[in-house]
Design a protein around this motif. Structure first.
Motif, PDB file in Angstrom:
ATOM      1  N   THR A  81     -11.953  -2.182  -0.606  1.00 41.94           N
ATOM      2  CA  THR A  81     -10.753  -2.404  -0.267  1.00 41.94           C
ATOM      3  C   THR A  81     -10.340  -1.370   0.448  1.00 41.94           C
ATOM      4  O   THR A  81      -9.154  -1.354   0.628  1.00 41.94           O
ATOM      5  CB  THR A  81     -10.174  -3.014  -0.563  1.00 41.94           C
ATOM      6  N   ARG A  82     -10.483  -0.295  -0.748  1.00 44.90           N
ATOM      7  CA  ARG A  82      -9.086   0.712  -0.964  1.00 44.90           C
ATOM      8  C   ARG A  82      -9.292   2.357  -0.255  1.00 44.90           C
ATOM      9  O   ARG A  82      -9.429   3.240   0.672  1.00 44.90           O
ATOM     10  CB  ARG A  82      -8.677   0.757  -2.385  1.00 44.90           C
ATOM     11  N   ILE A  85      -3.116   3.770  -0.307  1.00 45.75           N
ATOM     12  CA  ILE A  85      -3.934   3.063  -1.075  1.00 45.75           C
ATOM     13  C   ILE A  85      -2.893   1.573  -1.593  1.00 45.75           C
ATOM     14  O   ILE A  85      -2.407   1.771  -1.765  1.00 45.75           O
ATOM     15  CB  ILE A  85      -3.993   4.439  -2.006  1.00 45.75           C
ATOM     16  N   ILE A  86      -3.982   0.653  -1.499  1.00 48.41           N
ATOM     17  CA  ILE A  86      -3.105  -0.429  -2.116  1.00 48.41           C
ATOM     18  C   ILE A  86      -3.322  -0.578  -3.844  1.00 48.41           C
ATOM     19  O   ILE A  86      -4.536   0.118  -4.624  1.00 48.41           O
ATOM     20  CB  ILE A  86      -4.929  -1.596  -1.704  1.00 48.41           C
ATOM     21  N   ALA A 113       1.140  -1.222   0.099  1.00 46.51           N
ATOM     22  CA  ALA A 113      -0.113   0.073   0.203  1.00 46.51           C
ATOM     23  C   ALA A 113       0.948   1.018   0.037  1.00 46.51           C
ATOM     24  O   ALA A 113       2.124   1.756   0.909  1.00 46.51           O
ATOM     25  CB  ALA A 113      -0.885  -0.040   0.961  1.00 46.51           C
ATOM     26  N   GLN A 171      -3.877   7.545   5.242  1.00 43.80           N
ATOM     27  CA  GLN A 171      -4.582   6.486   4.045  1.00 43.80           C
ATOM     28  C   GLN A 171      -3.744   6.306   3.067  1.00 43.80           C
ATOM     29  O   GLN A 171      -3.141   6.752   2.664  1.00 43.80           O
ATOM     30  CB  GLN A 171      -6.104   6.484   4.050  1.00 43.80           C
ATOM     31  N   VAL A 219      -7.484   6.905  -6.288  1.00 44.56           N
ATOM     32  CA  VAL A 219      -7.396   5.995  -5.890  1.00 44.56           C
ATOM     33  C   VAL A 219      -7.434   4.249  -6.600  1.00 44.56           C
ATOM     34  O   VAL A 219      -6.506   3.313  -6.401  1.00 44.56           O
ATOM     35  CB  VAL A 219      -8.234   6.208  -4.985  1.00 44.56           C
TER      36      VAL A 219
END
Length: 383
Positions: free
Chosen positions: A315-316, A128-129, A74, A126, A376
């Motif tokens: 999931t993100r 980000i994957i 991530a 946060q 994203v």
């Protein structure tokens, strides 16, 4: 809405970075060196909190540089292009956890630095994957299937308009024209893929030398102009026939047309940005007064996109997804209440100023919520 700890900045210029925002006072950390064959060699674990790193490329080729979670990959912050011999500042909010630097040179395999543990219980920005082409392939396939089915419906209803005009029944043509046109508008993200077909099927007279009389003004809006400006069925027959033919050609071409996977997320914003510019202002209207119906179809297309990419956003950026869905529903409801209160769509210029302002404000807030989603879900290199 995305948490305030993340601002995703569109990749407009070289060196654009995702900045994880936290407290207002930055702590200037160490210099991170990108060199030939190494990435952040000897870097020290930073202190928790807002950090600004100076990233310097002393190697011979450009590179992407990322601060990552080495376990998941991530991305906490990134510089998308760092040219040789240059330095850039990169900010991130660092919380307790494990961090590493990843360098992706243009021509060499990725390099990941040693990991460093940051002590503390505070949450960082946060991360980000990354989305890869493999990950996004299923949503792209789902969208292609949606568009393929939509083109079948569009063809059927466009043929109905052609038949109405051939029969000289212009009242039926006006009714069926709206049905077919909204079919097209719901296709959403695909319009960037359609290329010249989009101009032929749904182009406006803006910028054409002859305006509405220009021979290159064809498709739905040209037929709209004729139907609502007293043109005869005989004059509209070739236009309706050409529209049906252009739609048929698009249906044949679409399966082999290239579709940029990044468009799935990008169009969630762009479709409604165009709606704000052309539909809510009424500038796209060629006489039918149906631009708010088009705006409603645009919300349908955006909703379809959000549904298709929702597994990736869940999931993100789940908060961004929830906020986008909530605001999209609110705008769609307001649009129907104001624009279609009695089952007939009202042209924007016939609405009270206060209602137009409410629509603009609702859509503006929705666009603000949708804006970070393309960043994203941007497809990122894995080297």
């Amino acid at each position: 809405m995305l948490p305030v700890t993340l601002v995703a900045v569109p990749a407009i210029a070289a060196g654009t970075a995702i900045l994880a925002l936290g407290p207002s006072d930055d702590v200037h950390g160490t210099t991170i060196e990108v060199a030939a064959g190494s990435c952040a060699a000897g870097w020290d674990a930073p202190q928790p909190g807002r950090q600004t790193f100076t990233v310097r490329n002393t190697g011979g080729q450009s590179a992407e540089v990322r601060l990552i979670d080495p376990a998941s990959g991530a991305i906490h912050a990134e510089i998308e292009l760092l040219a040789p011999g240059t330095s850039r500042d990169l900010s991130a909010t660092v919380g307790g956890g494990t961090y590493a630097w990843q360098c992706l040179p243009d021509s060499d395999p990725p390099i990941v630095s040693a990991s460093r543990q940051v002590a503390g219980s505070s949450a960082g920005g946060q991360a980000i994957i990354p989305v890869t082409e493999e990950i996004i392939s299923a949503p792209v396939d789902a969208y292609r299937a949606f568009v393929t089915a939509g083109l079948v419906t569009l063809q059927r209803n466009t043929d109905t308009v052609r038949a109405d005009v051939e029969a000289g029944d212009l009242d039926a043509a006006r009714r069926d024209w709206l049905t077919a046109h909204l079919d097209y508008e719901r296709l959403g993200a695909a319009y960037g893929t359609f290329g010249d077909s989009d101009a032929a099927i749904n182009g406006r007279p803006d910028g054409l030398p002859g305006g509405v009389a220009d021979e290159d003004f064809t498709g739905f809006h040209r037929i709209e102009y004729g139907l609502w400006h007293g043109e005869s069925a005989d004059s509209l027959k070739p236009l309706a026939a050409r529209l049906a033919t252009d739609v048929a050609e698009l249906g044949k071409a679409f399966p082999t047309q290239e579709f940029d996977p990044n468009d799935l997320a990008l169009r969630t914003h762009e479709i409604l940005e165009n709606t704000l510019q052309f539909q809510l202002t009424g500038s796209a209207d060629q006489g039918s007064g149906s631009v708010l119906a088009t705006a409603s179809a645009n919300t349908d297309g955006t909703r379809e996109l959000l549904e298709i990419i929702s597994p990736l956003l869940t999931t993100r950026a789940p908060d961004a997804l929830a906020a986008a869905e909530r605001r999209l529903d609110a705008f769609a409801t307001l649009l129907r209440q104001i624009g279609n209160p009695a089952g007939t769509w009202i042209a924007p210029d016939r609405l009270p100023l206060a209602d137009r302002q409410r629509l603009n404000g609702s859509l503006g807030g929705l666009l603000e919520t949708l804006a970070p989603i393309p960043d994203v879900l941007e497809i990122r290199s894995t080297g």
